[in-house]
Write an enzyme that holds these catalytic residues in place. Structure first.
Site, PDB file in Angstrom:
ATOM      1  N   THR A 115       0.813  -1.211   0.000  1.00 34.58           N
ATOM      2  CA  THR A 115       0.000   0.000   0.000  1.00 34.58           C
ATOM      3  C   THR A 115       0.851   1.267   0.000  1.00 34.58           C
ATOM      4  O   THR A 115       1.988   1.258   0.483  1.00 34.58           O
ATOM      5  CB  THR A 115      -0.902  -0.013   1.261  1.00 34.58           C
ATOM      6  OG1 THR A 115      -1.516   1.254   1.409  1.00 34.58           O
ATOM      7  CG2 THR A 115      -0.097  -0.298   2.528  1.00 34.58           C
ATOM      8  N   ASP A 116       0.262   2.364  -0.473  1.00 31.47           N
ATOM      9  CA  ASP A 116       0.957   3.655  -0.406  1.00 31.47           C
ATOM     10  C   ASP A 116       1.089   4.155   1.029  1.00 31.47           C
ATOM     11  O   ASP A 116       1.873   5.075   1.302  1.00 31.47           O
ATOM     12  CB  ASP A 116       0.240   4.705  -1.280  1.00 31.47           C
ATOM     13  CG  ASP A 116      -1.222   4.947  -0.920  1.00 31.47           C
ATOM     14  OD1 ASP A 116      -1.734   4.330   0.029  1.00 31.47           O
ATOM     15  OD2 ASP A 116      -1.855   5.775  -1.613  1.00 31.47           O
ATOM     16  N   GLU A 117       0.305   3.562   1.951  1.00 27.47           N
ATOM     17  CA  GLU A 117       0.320   4.058   3.332  1.00 27.47           C
ATOM     18  C   GLU A 117       1.643   3.803   4.045  1.00 27.47           C
ATOM     19  O   GLU A 117       1.881   4.367   5.115  1.00 27.47           O
ATOM     20  CB  GLU A 117      -0.808   3.416   4.134  1.00 27.47           C
ATOM     21  CG  GLU A 117      -2.165   3.814   3.614  1.00 27.47           C
ATOM     22  CD  GLU A 117      -3.269   3.441   4.562  1.00 27.47           C
ATOM     23  OE1 GLU A 117      -2.989   3.094   5.720  1.00 27.47           O
ATOM     24  OE2 GLU A 117      -4.420   3.488   4.131  1.00 27.47           O
ATOM     25  N   TYR A 142      -2.143  -0.634  11.085  1.00 29.45           N
ATOM     26  CA  TYR A 142      -2.259  -1.298   9.770  1.00 29.45           C
ATOM     27  C   TYR A 142      -1.060  -0.955   8.893  1.00 29.45           C
ATOM     28  O   TYR A 142      -0.372  -1.845   8.385  1.00 29.45           O
ATOM     29  CB  TYR A 142      -3.562  -0.887   9.071  1.00 29.45           C
ATOM     30  CG  TYR A 142      -3.542  -1.166   7.579  1.00 29.45           C
ATOM     31  CD1 TYR A 142      -3.529  -2.474   7.090  1.00 29.45           C
ATOM     32  CD2 TYR A 142      -3.486  -0.116   6.647  1.00 29.45           C
ATOM     33  CE1 TYR A 142      -3.478  -2.731   5.722  1.00 29.45           C
ATOM     34  CE2 TYR A 142      -3.438  -0.369   5.275  1.00 29.45           C
ATOM     35  CZ  TYR A 142      -3.429  -1.680   4.827  1.00 29.45           C
ATOM     36  OH  TYR A 142      -3.367  -1.940   3.471  1.00 29.45           O
ATOM     37  N   LYS A 146       2.065  -3.318   7.356  1.00 31.28           N
ATOM     38  CA  LYS A 146       2.326  -3.455   5.911  1.00 31.28           C
ATOM     39  C   LYS A 146       3.758  -3.009   5.602  1.00 31.28           C
ATOM     40  O   LYS A 146       4.452  -3.634   4.790  1.00 31.28           O
ATOM     41  CB  LYS A 146       1.321  -2.638   5.088  1.00 31.28           C
ATOM     42  CG  LYS A 146      -0.095  -3.173   5.095  1.00 31.28           C
ATOM     43  CD  LYS A 146      -0.246  -4.570   4.506  1.00 31.28           C
ATOM     44  CE  LYS A 146      -0.042  -4.615   3.019  1.00 31.28           C
ATOM     45  NZ  LYS A 146      -0.389  -5.958   2.459  1.00 31.28           N
TER      46      LYS A 146
HETATM   47  P1  NAD Z   1      -9.761  -7.283   2.177  1.00 32.36           P
HETATM   48  O1  NAD Z   1      -9.788  -6.991   3.632  1.00 32.36           O
HETATM   49  O2  NAD Z   1     -10.975  -6.991   1.364  1.00 32.36           O
HETATM   50  O3  NAD Z   1      -9.404  -8.824   1.938  1.00 32.36           O
HETATM   51  C1  NAD Z   1      -8.414  -9.488   2.676  1.00 32.36           C
HETATM   52  C2  NAD Z   1      -8.594 -10.990   2.460  1.00 32.36           C
HETATM   53  O4  NAD Z   1      -7.534 -11.673   3.173  1.00 32.36           O
HETATM   54  C3  NAD Z   1      -9.917 -11.541   2.997  1.00 32.36           C
HETATM   55  O5  NAD Z   1     -10.511 -12.412   2.060  1.00 32.36           O
HETATM   56  C4  NAD Z   1      -9.515 -12.298   4.269  1.00 32.36           C
HETATM   57  O6  NAD Z   1     -10.368 -13.387   4.563  1.00 32.36           O
HETATM   58  C5  NAD Z   1      -8.110 -12.761   3.882  1.00 32.36           C
HETATM   59  N1  NAD Z   1      -7.267 -13.036   5.071  1.00 32.36           N
HETATM   60  C6  NAD Z   1      -7.099 -12.250   6.164  1.00 32.36           C
HETATM   61  N2  NAD Z   1      -6.268 -12.854   7.027  1.00 32.36           N
HETATM   62  C7  NAD Z   1      -5.884 -14.033   6.465  1.00 32.36           C
HETATM   63  C8  NAD Z   1      -5.020 -15.084   6.871  1.00 32.36           C
HETATM   64  N3  NAD Z   1      -4.375 -15.056   8.047  1.00 32.36           N
HETATM   65  N4  NAD Z   1      -4.846 -16.134   6.033  1.00 32.36           N
HETATM   66  C9  NAD Z   1      -5.506 -16.190   4.840  1.00 32.36           C
HETATM   67  N5  NAD Z   1      -6.348 -15.230   4.415  1.00 32.36           N
HETATM   68  C10 NAD Z   1      -6.522 -14.150   5.207  1.00 32.36           C
HETATM   69  O7  NAD Z   1      -8.495  -6.507   1.607  1.00 32.36           O
HETATM   70  P2  NAD Z   1      -8.287  -5.784   0.195  1.00 32.36           P
HETATM   71  O8  NAD Z   1      -8.793  -4.396   0.291  1.00 32.36           O
HETATM   72  O9  NAD Z   1      -8.734  -6.685  -0.871  1.00 32.36           O
HETATM   73  O10 NAD Z   1      -6.681  -5.694   0.182  1.00 32.36           O
HETATM   74  C11 NAD Z   1      -5.913  -6.774  -0.348  1.00 32.36           C
HETATM   75  C12 NAD Z   1      -4.433  -6.415  -0.241  1.00 32.36           C
HETATM   76  O11 NAD Z   1      -4.175  -5.215  -0.972  1.00 32.36           O
HETATM   77  C13 NAD Z   1      -3.949  -6.144   1.172  1.00 32.36           C
HETATM   78  O12 NAD Z   1      -2.656  -6.688   1.298  1.00 32.36           O
HETATM   79  C14 NAD Z   1      -3.916  -4.627   1.283  1.00 32.36           C
HETATM   80  O13 NAD Z   1      -2.944  -4.215   2.202  1.00 32.36           O
HETATM   81  C15 NAD Z   1      -3.529  -4.260  -0.132  1.00 32.36           C
HETATM   82  N6  NAD Z   1      -3.979  -2.934  -0.597  1.00 32.36           N
HETATM   83  C16 NAD Z   1      -5.283  -2.570  -0.462  1.00 32.36           C
HETATM   84  C17 NAD Z   1      -5.705  -1.339  -0.991  1.00 32.36           C
HETATM   85  C18 NAD Z   1      -7.156  -0.899  -0.905  1.00 32.36           C
HETATM   86  O14 NAD Z   1      -7.463   0.223  -1.287  1.00 32.36           O
HETATM   87  N7  NAD Z   1      -8.082  -1.728  -0.448  1.00 32.36           N
HETATM   88  C19 NAD Z   1      -4.776  -0.496  -1.606  1.00 32.36           C
HETATM   89  C20 NAD Z   1      -3.434  -0.898  -1.713  1.00 32.36           C
HETATM   90  C21 NAD Z   1      -3.050  -2.144  -1.211  1.00 32.36           C
HETATM   91  O1  DAU Z   2      -4.158   3.920   0.442  1.00 32.16           O
HETATM   92  C1  DAU Z   2      -4.338   2.540   0.366  1.00 32.16           C
HETATM   93  C2  DAU Z   2      -5.190   2.080   1.529  1.00 32.16           C
HETATM   94  O2  DAU Z   2      -6.510   2.543   1.270  1.00 32.16           O
HETATM   95  C3  DAU Z   2      -5.185   0.576   1.722  1.00 32.16           C
HETATM   96  O3  DAU Z   2      -3.884   0.167   2.080  1.00 32.16           O
HETATM   97  C4  DAU Z   2      -6.175   0.154   2.812  1.00 32.16           C
HETATM   98  O4  DAU Z   2      -6.235  -1.252   2.893  1.00 32.16           O
HETATM   99  C5  DAU Z   2      -7.543   0.697   2.459  1.00 32.16           C
HETATM  100  O5  DAU Z   2      -8.468   0.407   3.494  1.00 32.16           O
HETATM  101  C6  DAU Z   2      -7.470   2.214   2.248  1.00 32.16           C
HETATM  102  O6  DAU Z   2      -7.166   2.907   3.483  1.00 32.16           O
HETATM  103  P1  DAU Z   2      -7.921   4.262   3.892  1.00 32.16           P
HETATM  104  O7  DAU Z   2      -7.873   4.373   5.360  1.00 32.16           O
HETATM  105  O8  DAU Z   2      -7.451   5.399   3.074  1.00 32.16           O
HETATM  106  O9  DAU Z   2      -9.410   3.867   3.353  1.00 32.16           O
HETATM  107  P2  DAU Z   2     -10.871   4.017   3.981  1.00 32.16           P
HETATM  108  O10 DAU Z   2     -11.797   3.515   2.928  1.00 32.16           O
HETATM  109  O11 DAU Z   2     -10.994   3.464   5.329  1.00 32.16           O
HETATM  110  O12 DAU Z   2     -11.029   5.610   4.090  1.00 32.16           O
HETATM  111  C7  DAU Z   2     -10.781   6.469   2.996  1.00 32.16           C
HETATM  112  C8  DAU Z   2     -10.890   7.910   3.486  1.00 32.16           C
HETATM  113  O13 DAU Z   2     -12.250   8.202   3.828  1.00 32.16           O
HETATM  114  C9  DAU Z   2     -10.088   8.187   4.738  1.00 32.16           C
HETATM  115  O14 DAU Z   2      -9.572   9.509   4.661  1.00 32.16           O
HETATM  116  C10 DAU Z   2     -11.111   8.093   5.874  1.00 32.16           C
HETATM  117  C11 DAU Z   2     -12.378   8.569   5.206  1.00 32.16           C
HETATM  118  N1  DAU Z   2     -13.652   7.962   5.675  1.00 32.16           N
HETATM  119  C12 DAU Z   2     -13.722   6.613   5.804  1.00 32.16           C
HETATM  120  C13 DAU Z   2     -14.899   6.006   6.166  1.00 32.16           C
HETATM  121  C14 DAU Z   2     -14.993   4.501   6.333  1.00 32.16           C
HETATM  122  C15 DAU Z   2     -14.775   8.773   5.889  1.00 32.16           C
HETATM  123  O15 DAU Z   2     -14.725  10.021   5.750  1.00 32.16           O
HETATM  124  N2  DAU Z   2     -15.950   8.171   6.248  1.00 32.16           N
HETATM  125  C16 DAU Z   2     -16.067   6.820   6.400  1.00 32.16           C
HETATM  126  O16 DAU Z   2     -17.166   6.337   6.728  1.00 32.16           O
END
Ligand code: NAD
Ligand code: DAU
Length: 324
Positions: A115-117, A142, A146
């Site tokens: 992630t960019d975080e 989190y 990562k």
């Molecule tokens: P998500 O939470 O939707 O899915 C995570 C999945 O991992 C789930 O299906 C869960 O059951 C599985 N899981 C959790 N713990 C586990 C374990 N111990 N063993 C096996 N499976 C397990 O997450 P996502 O949003 O799809 O993110 C996927 C990946 O991409 C993560 O590594 C996250 O850090 C990264 N990522 C997410 C975003 C975003 O915007 N969502 C952006 C950049 C990177």
């Molecule tokens: O940047 C990549 C990351 O993006 C991933 O690594 C994470 O897995 C993914 O969850 C996401 O993280 P954020 O914390 O940025 O995403 P989230 O959807 O939780 O929130 C996005 C923005 O919106 C953040 O600034 C918080 C705000 N927010 C979130 C929720 C759930 C609100 O204002 N209201 C809300 O109800």
């Protein structure tokens, strides 16, 4: 390369990846099916193993039977990591360590999805962006786990010659995203007749990318990326505040929003510089109009209430306890 093992394939990005990659590869998914995993997100015709990436014997067996591993499995929600970080340490650090030991033992190619975080945040109002050489400075439990997982992958590349790549991507949106996350939470709130919920002032900026663009980039790195390298992935969109994104959703859907309690330690701005992957691998985002991407995503949630409705009440109960 014919066979792929996808960890976390029942989650949001993993399931969309499996839908794309299973057109070209034989895919096996390993997923623990935590609250975030849903088998119904997966297409027919793939192999599914319910299991934990921290379990070495299982992971050894699965890794020994594949050509490459794409590692999505993680605890992924910042707000949950503020409530209880323990599962984040276990899955994101111990789980990645377990996979690294297995790919090291079997000489298997690994792509690690991150992630960019890991870079922390940028000041609001600036135009600077994270590059692959920006120092790590994670804010939440989190993002710290990562960041640690990325460091583990780099150490295994350097110390043991593991054949791995890493990608760091910005915020994804699209179908099959859990309703705890920002965009699906607001869409489903409005579909339920509730207002959208904006943390604090809503001035924070995220760099939204469609999940299919992220996954096309992951496939490009898996197939053509240089081993040992890291690639930033972002959509190169104009900067948008959370307030602007909520206003767009409300405008499309005819809903309203309210301000709720802010997230502690809230990261202010993420902006990614994706020049390297564009130049080296010729990857380009295809969803260049966020409003059009949101319209498609809103239509998906409206048409697929069966997929999200059962879990919505519990998520909102947890948010309500925190004044969000
Ligand atoms: P998500 O939470 O939707 O899915 C995570 C999945 O991992 C789930 O299906 C869960 O059951 C599985 N899981 C959790 N713990 C586990 C374990 N111990 N063993 C096996 N499976 C397990 O997450 P996502 O949003 O799809 O993110 C996927 C990946 O991409 C993560 O590594 C996250 O850090 C990264 N990522 C997410 C975003 C975003 O915007 N969502 C952006 C950049 C990177
Ligand atoms: O940047 C990549 C990351 O993006 C991933 O690594 C994470 O897995 C993914 O969850 C996401 O993280 P954020 O914390 O940025 O995403 P989230 O959807 O939780 O929130 C996005 C923005 O919106 C953040 O600034 C918080 C705000 N927010 C979130 C929720 C759930 C609100 O204002 N209201 C809300 O109800």
């Amino acid at each position: 390369m014919e066979r792929l093992l996808v960890t976390g394939g029942a989650g949001f990005i993993g399931a969309n990846f499996v839908r794309m990659a299973s057109q070209r590869y034989r895919v096996t998914v390993v997923d623990k099916l935590t609250y975030a995993g849903n088998r119904a997100s997966l297409p027919e015709g793939i192999d599914f193993v319910e299991g934990d990436i921290c379990e070495r014997p299982l992971i050894d067996e699965l890794v020994s039977a594949t050509d490459a591993v794409v590692h999505f499995a993680a605890e992924s929600h910042n707000d949950n990591s503020l409530r209880d970080p323990s599962a984040f340490v276990q899955t994101n650090l111990v789980g990645t360590f377990t996979l690294l030991e297995a790919v090291r033992a079997h000489g298997t190619r690994l792509h690690h999805v991150s992630t960019d975080e890991v870079f922390g945040d940028l000041a609001l109002g600036g135009t600077d962006a994270f590059t692959e050489t920006t120092p790590y400075n994670p804010s939440s439990p989190y993002s710290a786990t990562k960041a640690g997982s990325d460091h583990l992958v780099r150490a295994w590349v350097r110390s043991f010659g593991v054949a791995a790549t890493i990608s760091n991507c910005s915020n994804n949106y699209g179908p099959y995203q859990h309703v705890e996350k920002f965009i699906p939470r607001q869409i489903t709130n409005i579909l339920c007749g509730q207002p959208a919920k904006l943390y604090g002032t809503g001035a924070q900026v995220r760099d939204w990318i469609h999940v299919d663009d992220h996954n096309a980039a992951v496939l490009a790195i898996l197939e053509r990326g240089r081993l040992g390298e890291t690639y930033n992935i972002g959509a190169d969109q104009p900067q948008r505040t959370n307030k602007q994104v909520v206003e767009t959703i409300c405008d499309i859907m005819g809903g309203d929003y309210i301000h709720v309690a802010d997230r502690p330690g809230h990261d202010q701005r993420y902006t990614m510089d994706a020049t390297k992957i564009r130049r080296e691998l010729g990857w380009r985002p295809r969803y260049t109009d966020l409003r059009a991407g949101l319209e498609q995503t809103i239509a998906w949630y409206a048409d697929n209430r069966w997929w999200w409705e059962a879990g919505k009440g519990d998520v909102e109960k947890q948010y309500a306890q925190r004044g969000q």
